[in-house]
Design a protein around this motif. Structure first.
Motif, PDB file in Angstrom:
ATOM      1  N   ARG A   1      -2.521  -0.899  44.751  1.00  0.00           N
ATOM      2  CA  ARG A   1      -2.200  -1.963  45.708  1.00  0.00           C
ATOM      3  C   ARG A   1      -3.062  -1.878  46.956  1.00  0.00           C
ATOM      4  O   ARG A   1      -3.455  -2.854  47.514  1.00  0.00           O
ATOM      5  CB  ARG A   1      -0.734  -1.895  46.070  1.00  0.00           C
ATOM      6  N   GLY A   2      -3.363  -0.695  47.422  1.00  0.00           N
ATOM      7  CA  GLY A   2      -4.164  -0.550  48.629  1.00  0.00           C
ATOM      8  C   GLY A   2      -5.593  -0.135  48.282  1.00  0.00           C
ATOM      9  O   GLY A   2      -6.224   0.587  49.043  1.00  0.00           O
ATOM     10  N   ALA A   3      -6.086  -0.546  47.146  1.00  0.00           N
ATOM     11  CA  ALA A   3      -7.397  -0.096  46.692  1.00  0.00           C
ATOM     12  C   ALA A   3      -8.488  -0.650  47.599  1.00  0.00           C
ATOM     13  O   ALA A   3      -8.479  -1.814  47.981  1.00  0.00           O
ATOM     14  CB  ALA A   3      -7.646  -0.552  45.264  1.00  0.00           C
ATOM     15  N   THR A   4      -9.390   0.220  47.979  1.00  0.00           N
ATOM     16  CA  THR A   4     -10.530  -0.193  48.789  1.00  0.00           C
ATOM     17  C   THR A   4     -11.784  -0.075  47.947  1.00  0.00           C
ATOM     18  O   THR A   4     -11.810   0.626  46.937  1.00  0.00           O
ATOM     19  CB  THR A   4     -10.671   0.704  50.032  1.00  0.00           C
ATOM     20  N   LYS A   5     -12.810  -0.741  48.382  1.00  0.00           N
ATOM     21  CA  LYS A   5     -14.066  -0.699  47.667  1.00  0.00           C
ATOM     22  C   LYS A   5     -14.701   0.673  47.859  1.00  0.00           C
ATOM     23  O   LYS A   5     -14.747   1.199  48.968  1.00  0.00           O
ATOM     24  CB  LYS A   5     -14.995  -1.798  48.191  1.00  0.00           C
ATOM     25  N   LEU A   6     -15.189   1.262  46.796  1.00  0.00           N
ATOM     26  CA  LEU A   6     -15.782   2.583  46.873  1.00  0.00           C
ATOM     27  C   LEU A   6     -17.149   2.514  47.526  1.00  0.00           C
ATOM     28  O   LEU A   6     -17.880   1.545  47.361  1.00  0.00           O
ATOM     29  CB  LEU A   6     -15.910   3.182  45.473  1.00  0.00           C
ATOM     30  N   VAL A   7     -17.477   3.538  48.299  1.00  0.00           N
ATOM     31  CA  VAL A   7     -18.742   3.599  49.024  1.00  0.00           C
ATOM     32  C   VAL A   7     -19.429   4.898  48.658  1.00  0.00           C
ATOM     33  O   VAL A   7     -18.784   5.945  48.547  1.00  0.00           O
ATOM     34  CB  VAL A   7     -18.485   3.527  50.550  1.00  0.00           C
TER      35      VAL A   7
ATOM     36  N   GLY B   1      -7.061  -1.983  40.069  1.00  0.00           N
ATOM     37  CA  GLY B   1      -6.920  -0.971  41.108  1.00  0.00           C
ATOM     38  C   GLY B   1      -5.500  -0.922  41.628  1.00  0.00           C
ATOM     39  O   GLY B   1      -4.656  -1.755  41.305  1.00  0.00           O
TER      40      GLY B   1
END
Length: 112
Positions: free
Chosen positions: A63-69, A61
């Motif tokens: 650098r600032g990848a967040t978990k998908l919801v 992912g």
């Protein structure tokens, strides 16, 4: 009419047998060598592929990848329980006559 004479000796069968054995032995030797070379080549390819494989995740992912919801599950409860009212469908457009379209109509000639 051609008359075939029987072979005078039974050595003809022995000649064919020697020919078959003479061709079979080198063929088996070449097959053995070829399969050995193919095995070594396949092994070297798999070792090279394992060396190139990364140890990290397959898809990295940002650098600032967040978990998908899931957006449907993430909506507030009040919004998800409300019933949406159906929107009336707009009437279908009337068919266009080909002669009504200015670009397809016959050019009008004016006599002056």
């Amino acid at each position: 009419m051609v008359v075939r004479s029987k072979p005078e000796s039974k050595m003809g069968g022995l000649g064919w047998g020697l020919l078959v054995v003479g061709l079979a032995v080198p063929s088996l030797i070449v097959f053995s060598w070829w399969s050995h070379q193919k095995g070594e080549r396949d092994k070297s390819v798999s070792v090279k592929a394992r060396g190139r494989a990364s140890t990290g995740p397959l898809f990295q992912g940002g650098r600032g990848a967040t978990k998908l919801v899931n957006p449907i599950l993430a909506q507030p409860a009040a919004v998800s329980t409300s019933i949406a009212k159906p929107v009336p469908a707009s009437p279908a457009p009337a068919p266009v006559d080909a002669l009504d379209v200015p670009s397809l109509a016959k050019p009008q000639t004016s006599t002056s």
